[in-house]
Design a protein around this motif. Structure first.
Motif, PDB file in Angstrom:
ATOM      1  N   TYR A   1       0.858  -1.181   0.000  1.00  0.00           N
ATOM      2  CA  TYR A   1       0.000   0.000   0.000  1.00  0.00           C
ATOM      3  C   TYR A   1       0.895   1.232   0.000  1.00  0.00           C
ATOM      4  O   TYR A   1       1.855   1.307   0.766  1.00  0.00           O
ATOM      5  CB  TYR A   1      -0.905   0.009   1.231  1.00  0.00           C
ATOM      6  CG  TYR A   1      -2.005  -1.027   1.179  1.00  0.00           C
ATOM      7  CD1 TYR A   1      -3.317  -0.650   0.878  1.00  0.00           C
ATOM      8  CD2 TYR A   1      -1.747  -2.369   1.425  1.00  0.00           C
ATOM      9  CE1 TYR A   1      -4.337  -1.592   0.833  1.00  0.00           C
ATOM     10  CE2 TYR A   1      -2.758  -3.317   1.382  1.00  0.00           C
ATOM     11  CZ  TYR A   1      -4.045  -2.921   1.086  1.00  0.00           C
ATOM     12  OH  TYR A   1      -5.053  -3.848   1.027  1.00  0.00           O
ATOM     13  N   GLN A   2       0.569   2.186  -0.858  1.00  0.00           N
ATOM     14  CA  GLN A   2       1.386   3.395  -0.961  1.00  0.00           C
ATOM     15  C   GLN A   2       0.522   4.643  -1.030  1.00  0.00           C
ATOM     16  O   GLN A   2      -0.636   4.587  -1.452  1.00  0.00           O
ATOM     17  CB  GLN A   2       2.263   3.354  -2.221  1.00  0.00           C
ATOM     18  CG  GLN A   2       3.377   2.372  -2.162  1.00  0.00           C
ATOM     19  CD  GLN A   2       4.257   2.419  -3.402  1.00  0.00           C
ATOM     20  OE1 GLN A   2       3.858   2.909  -4.440  1.00  0.00           O
ATOM     21  NE2 GLN A   2       5.462   1.904  -3.272  1.00  0.00           N
ATOM     22  N   GLY A   3       1.111   5.739  -0.641  1.00  0.00           N
ATOM     23  CA  GLY A   3       0.499   7.063  -0.744  1.00  0.00           C
ATOM     24  C   GLY A   3       1.613   8.084  -0.807  1.00  0.00           C
ATOM     25  O   GLY A   3       2.797   7.737  -0.791  1.00  0.00           O
ATOM     26  N   THR A   4       1.226   9.336  -0.861  1.00  0.00           N
ATOM     27  CA  THR A   4       2.212  10.418  -0.954  1.00  0.00           C
ATOM     28  C   THR A   4       1.931  11.469   0.102  1.00  0.00           C
ATOM     29  O   THR A   4       0.785  11.907   0.261  1.00  0.00           O
ATOM     30  CB  THR A   4       2.168  11.057  -2.348  1.00  0.00           C
ATOM     31  OG1 THR A   4       2.415  10.043  -3.332  1.00  0.00           O
ATOM     32  CG2 THR A   4       3.207  12.153  -2.477  1.00  0.00           C
ATOM     33  N   ILE A   5       2.976  11.886   0.795  1.00  0.00           N
ATOM     34  CA  ILE A   5       2.922  13.011   1.727  1.00  0.00           C
ATOM     35  C   ILE A   5       3.766  14.110   1.103  1.00  0.00           C
ATOM     36  O   ILE A   5       4.925  13.890   0.743  1.00  0.00           O
ATOM     37  CB  ILE A   5       3.481  12.648   3.106  1.00  0.00           C
ATOM     38  CG1 ILE A   5       2.650  11.552   3.748  1.00  0.00           C
ATOM     39  CG2 ILE A   5       3.563  13.890   4.002  1.00  0.00           C
ATOM     40  CD1 ILE A   5       3.255  10.997   5.028  1.00  0.00           C
ATOM     41  N   VAL A   6       3.189  15.291   0.981  1.00  0.00           N
ATOM     42  CA  VAL A   6       3.920  16.434   0.419  1.00  0.00           C
ATOM     43  C   VAL A   6       4.147  17.444   1.545  1.00  0.00           C
ATOM     44  O   VAL A   6       3.200  17.847   2.234  1.00  0.00           O
ATOM     45  CB  VAL A   6       3.136  17.107  -0.724  1.00  0.00           C
ATOM     46  CG1 VAL A   6       3.889  18.327  -1.252  1.00  0.00           C
ATOM     47  CG2 VAL A   6       2.866  16.107  -1.839  1.00  0.00           C
ATOM     48  N   VAL A   7       5.399  17.837   1.750  1.00  0.00           N
ATOM     49  CA  VAL A   7       5.714  18.899   2.715  1.00  0.00           C
ATOM     50  C   VAL A   7       6.028  20.170   1.922  1.00  0.00           C
ATOM     51  O   VAL A   7       6.671  20.109   0.880  1.00  0.00           O
ATOM     52  CB  VAL A   7       6.891  18.509   3.648  1.00  0.00           C
ATOM     53  CG1 VAL A   7       8.195  18.385   2.896  1.00  0.00           C
ATOM     54  CG2 VAL A   7       7.037  19.507   4.788  1.00  0.00           C
ATOM     55  N   THR A   8       5.507  21.285   2.429  1.00  0.00           N
ATOM     56  CA  THR A   8       5.747  22.590   1.797  1.00  0.00           C
ATOM     57  C   THR A   8       6.337  23.520   2.846  1.00  0.00           C
ATOM     58  O   THR A   8       5.834  23.602   3.975  1.00  0.00           O
ATOM     59  CB  THR A   8       4.434  23.179   1.254  1.00  0.00           C
ATOM     60  OG1 THR A   8       3.860  22.251   0.323  1.00  0.00           O
ATOM     61  CG2 THR A   8       4.673  24.516   0.557  1.00  0.00           C
ATOM     62  N   VAL A   9       7.413  24.209   2.483  1.00  0.00           N
ATOM     63  CA  VAL A   9       8.082  25.148   3.391  1.00  0.00           C
ATOM     64  C   VAL A   9       8.163  26.494   2.679  1.00  0.00           C
ATOM     65  O   VAL A   9       8.682  26.585   1.561  1.00  0.00           O
ATOM     66  CB  VAL A   9       9.484  24.658   3.785  1.00  0.00           C
ATOM     67  CG1 VAL A   9      10.167  25.652   4.711  1.00  0.00           C
ATOM     68  CG2 VAL A   9       9.409  23.271   4.430  1.00  0.00           C
ATOM     69  N   VAL A  10       7.604  27.538   3.323  1.00  0.00           N
ATOM     70  CA  VAL A  10       7.540  28.876   2.726  1.00  0.00           C
ATOM     71  C   VAL A  10       8.050  29.893   3.740  1.00  0.00           C
ATOM     72  O   VAL A  10       7.631  29.877   4.902  1.00  0.00           O
ATOM     73  CB  VAL A  10       6.081  29.226   2.325  1.00  0.00           C
ATOM     74  CG1 VAL A  10       5.994  30.625   1.751  1.00  0.00           C
ATOM     75  CG2 VAL A  10       5.514  28.197   1.369  1.00  0.00           C
ATOM     76  N   TYR A  11       8.926  30.794   3.303  1.00  0.00           N
ATOM     77  CA  TYR A  11       9.398  31.863   4.194  1.00  0.00           C
ATOM     78  C   TYR A  11       8.247  32.722   4.678  1.00  0.00           C
ATOM     79  O   TYR A  11       7.293  32.980   3.944  1.00  0.00           O
ATOM     80  CB  TYR A  11      10.398  32.786   3.467  1.00  0.00           C
ATOM     81  CG  TYR A  11      11.731  32.176   3.181  1.00  0.00           C
ATOM     82  CD1 TYR A  11      12.526  31.670   4.205  1.00  0.00           C
ATOM     83  CD2 TYR A  11      12.229  32.126   1.884  1.00  0.00           C
ATOM     84  CE1 TYR A  11      13.765  31.113   3.937  1.00  0.00           C
ATOM     85  CE2 TYR A  11      13.469  31.583   1.603  1.00  0.00           C
ATOM     86  CZ  TYR A  11      14.224  31.079   2.644  1.00  0.00           C
ATOM     87  OH  TYR A  11      15.448  30.536   2.380  1.00  0.00           O
TER      88      TYR A  11
END
Length: 168
Positions: free
Chosen positions: A157-167
């Protein structure tokens, strides 16, 4: 006879006991980019049917990122999180729920050590800070819980986690 208007212009002399002082004005403008490197996938390993399995953000199986940016800059950390993982070996529609509690994520300034990191809720996000020179990094970790149903089909089983970093 038109009315006459008189203006008085004078100089004000400093009074006895009067003084002045100044302060310096500083501004730190961030100009660089942000580079995010995935260090490790979130890996639950072998999961038995109908048994919830949790990986803590401090565990060696937690997902991990290294973010390089401007020294001492503040940044907002947010995630796009899946609610289910898809079985990539079974028929379409075979899924397993995944969840993230209020302390499932951590961040740490300039130190790759989740144990001393600051816990936060990945569903809400947080503000972190890059390290000082010479190590302007920010480390991020995430854990979670999978809950396979009793009728879960075997497979990966797979999925995707997206991390976003913004100043800020």
């Amino acid at each position: 006879i038109p009315p006459v208007t008189t203006f008085a212009l004078g100089l004000v002399a400093p009074l006895a006991g009067q003084g002045s002082a100044s302060v310096t004005v500083n501004a730190n403008v961030v100009t660089g980019g942000i580079a995010i490197n995935a260090l490790r996938n979130l890996d639950f390993g072998v999961v038995p049917k109908a048994v919830a399995t949790t990986v803590q953000p401090t565990a060696g199986a937690a997902g991990a990122w290294q973010v390089v940016g401007d020294r001492n800059a503040f940044a907002v950390i947010t995630f796009t999180l899946p609610t289910a993982l898809n079985n990539i070996q079974a028929a379409p529609g075979s899924t397993m729920p995944i969840s993230f509690n209020a302390t499932a994520a951590r961040w740490n300034r300039a130190t790759n050590n989740p144990s001393s990191g600051t816990a936060f809720d990945p569903k809400i996000g947080t503000t972190g800070r890059f390290g000082p020179a010479p190590n302007p990094t920010l480390y991020i970790w995430i854990g979670g819980t999978v809950t396979p149903p009793g009728a879960a089909k075997p497979g990966i089983y797979q999925g995707t986690i997206v991390v976003t970093v913004v100043y800020l």
